[in-house]
Design an enzyme around this catalytic site. Structure first.
Site, mmCIF file in Angstrom:
data_model
loop_
_atom_site.group_PDB
_atom_site.id
_atom_site.type_symbol
_atom_site.label_atom_id
_atom_site.label_comp_id
_atom_site.label_asym_id
_atom_site.label_seq_id
_atom_site.Cartn_x
_atom_site.Cartn_y
_atom_site.Cartn_z
ATOM 1 N N GLY A 152 0.649 -1.316 -0.051
ATOM 2 C CA GLY A 152 -0.024 0.002 -0.090
ATOM 3 C C GLY A 152 0.698 1.206 -0.138
ATOM 4 N N PRO A 161 4.997 -5.057 -0.305
ATOM 5 C CA PRO A 161 5.030 -3.919 -1.196
ATOM 6 C C PRO A 161 5.054 -4.147 -2.645
ATOM 7 C CG PRO A 161 7.053 -4.383 -0.540
ATOM 8 C CD PRO A 161 6.035 -5.596 0.266
ATOM 9 N N GLY A 162 4.226 -3.738 -3.537
ATOM 10 C CA GLY A 162 4.263 -3.720 -5.073
ATOM 11 C C GLY A 162 4.814 -2.347 -5.475
ATOM 12 N N TYR A 204 -8.444 5.270 -13.357
ATOM 13 C CA TYR A 204 -8.438 6.008 -12.003
ATOM 14 C C TYR A 204 -8.363 7.463 -12.380
ATOM 15 C CZ TYR A 204 -6.582 1.655 -10.412
ATOM 16 O OH TYR A 204 -6.042 0.228 -9.994
ATOM 17 N N CYS A 210 -10.650 3.433 -29.386
ATOM 18 C CA CYS A 210 -11.943 3.999 -29.766
ATOM 19 C C CYS A 210 -12.776 4.121 -28.221
ATOM 20 C CB CYS A 210 -12.761 3.094 -30.651
ATOM 21 S SG CYS A 210 -12.062 2.836 -31.976
ATOM 22 N N GLU A 211 -12.259 4.979 -27.366
ATOM 23 C CA GLU A 211 -12.965 5.294 -26.213
ATOM 24 C C GLU A 211 -12.515 6.760 -25.869
ATOM 25 O OE1 GLU A 211 -14.774 3.209 -24.259
ATOM 26 O OE2 GLU A 211 -14.494 1.229 -25.593
#
Ligand SMILES: Cc1ncc(COP(=O)(O)O)c(C=O)c1O
Length: 414
Positions: free
Chosen positions: A240, A275-276, A318, A344-345
């Site tokens: 985190g 941890p990442g 996000y 296409c967004e």
């Protein structure tokens, strides 16, 4: 804090190696990672906890490319796997099964059978029902599953709502108040060995206080379980820790350790950390070529990149911020640009109104701090191929995942 991607007089470099040279040879879009950047972040976390018994289980979900997993293993890390696939990657990368913790909501029966048969270090149960399924599967296999319960402490991590996991409105873990009973009710179960307690309240956490509170409640739970006669081997605080996407000062691993260690010392049990982002986030950049430029009268000017939400989903998912640098900056005044992908967004936008120097078709740009939750979240939407990945190490570079081809994709189809 070591930041591997730096502008030089010869253009942007990763650990001194020319980003343009890599992009010209490997093609774009391409993820470039710094082995030194990963090693420095790993060591910073390890050193921060040096005064206390600890084990770092790198969270593979942040980036599980085999070469990165192997690098972490060589640095002394253990692994946190979030699916059967990540358990398999960890084993393939050389982690011993006991060095793997298996976390994650909604594990399938097949995944549980696999993890129990492999004898992974700890399986973290997310509900009483899952614990009972683990017990039944282990009994059927003639095994004893090493387990812990993930608790949901209802602590606000003050992070983006989509990456908050420790509130009672989130799907993760069991309510803290139920945890003691869950352990107590299953103490006689011979196919379960309770070895720990687990919490993970969210990702990209930028202040120490929520992490300290999580450590405090987990310690209280472990003390209560000790009173109940449950002898644990470890407490797992999850991951985190945030990183400075915007370049502002950020909580360091040392500050994190300083906040949580007094709580952990109340019991003295070894701590597991997962941890990442804090390990790989700064160590990666997504390098992309501009394929089109267009300007609307009285409207934005767009630089359309050959990378988009299929390569890096975080901005669309996000609204997250990434610094974007031209690899070979041109002379001239900065002006506002919308840097967008080719998908296409309309949400396929990396940055709006971003001050950039003049840009032209075929210029390269680097989207920084994309080592975590970048390549792992990529998709084949619009039948786009997964980007190549490159590791810079010892003054050179090599391809650690080749670019996907249409044949790689279609081989699965009839
Ligand atoms: C259980 C668990 N552990 C560890 C992590 C890694 O988190 P981070 O990359 O923020 O350190 C996550 C990611 O959300 C997670 O769900």
């Amino acid at each position: 804090m070591y930041l591997p991607f730096q502008p030089t007089v010869h253009g942007l470099a990763c650990d001194g190696v020319s980003v343009r040279a890599i992009a010209d040879a490997a093609g774009t879009p391409v993820y470039i990672y710094s082995a030194r950047g990963i090693a420095e972040s790993y060591r910073a976390t390890d050193e921060a906890f040096a005064t206390y018994p600890h084990a770092i289980h790198y969270a593979l979900k942040a980036n599980s490319t085999l070469a990165i997993a192997r690098l972490l293993k060589s640095l002394g890390s253990r692994a946190d796997a979030n699916s059967g696939g990540e358990v398999a990657v960890a084993l393939r990368a050389g982690f011993a099964s006991r060095e793997i913790v298996f976390t994650g909501v909604g594990k399938t029966r097949h995944e549980l059978e696999y993890a129990i048969a492999q004898d992974v270090g700890t399986i973290y149960a997310e509900s009483p029902g899952e614990l009972d399924r683990i017990a039944a599967i282990a009994a059927a296999l003639g095994r004893v599953a090493r387990v812990a319960v993930r608790v949901n402490p209802d602590i606000d991590a003050n992070t983006h709502k989509n990456i908050s996991t420790g509130l009672k409105t989130n799907k993760f873990g069991v309510p803290l108040d139920d945890a003691r009973t869950i352990y107590r009710d299953r103490r006689g179960c011979t196919s379960l060995q309770f070895v720990g307690v687990h919490v993970h309240i969210g990702s990209q956490i930028t202040t120490a206080e929520p992490l300290r509170r999580a450590a405090a409640v987990l310690t209280d739970l472990a003390l209560a379980l000790r009173d109940d006669g449950v002898e644990l081997e470890h407490m797992d605080l999850g991951g985190g820790l945030g990183i400075a996407y915007e370049g502002r000062p950020m909580i360091t691993a040392a500050e994190y350790a300083h906040a949580v260690l007094p709580e952990l010392r109340r019991i003295g049990l070894p701590v597991v950390l997962e941890p990442g982002r804090a390990i790989v986030g700064h160590a990666g950049a997504l390098v992309s070529r501009i394929v089109d430029i267009k300007r609307y009268a009285d409207g934005p000017q767009f630089a359309v990149l050959d990378a988009g939400m299929t390569e890096l989903m975080r901005p669309a998912l996000y609204g997250s911020f990434h610094r974007i640098l031209p690899v070979m900056p041109r002379e001239g005044l900065e002006s506002p640009w919308d840097l967008v992908g080719p998908i296409c967004e309309s949400s396929d936008v990396f940055a709006r109104d971003r001050a950039m120097p003049p840009l032209q078709v075929d210029d390269l740009v680097a989207v920084l701090d994309t080592g975590a939750y970048g390549a792992v979240m990529a998709s084949n939407y619009n039948r786009r191929m997964l980007a190549a990945e490159v590791m810079v190490a010892d003054g050179g570079w090599s391809i650690i995942r080749r670019r996907q081809t249409i044949d790689d994709v279609l081989v699965l189809e009839t």
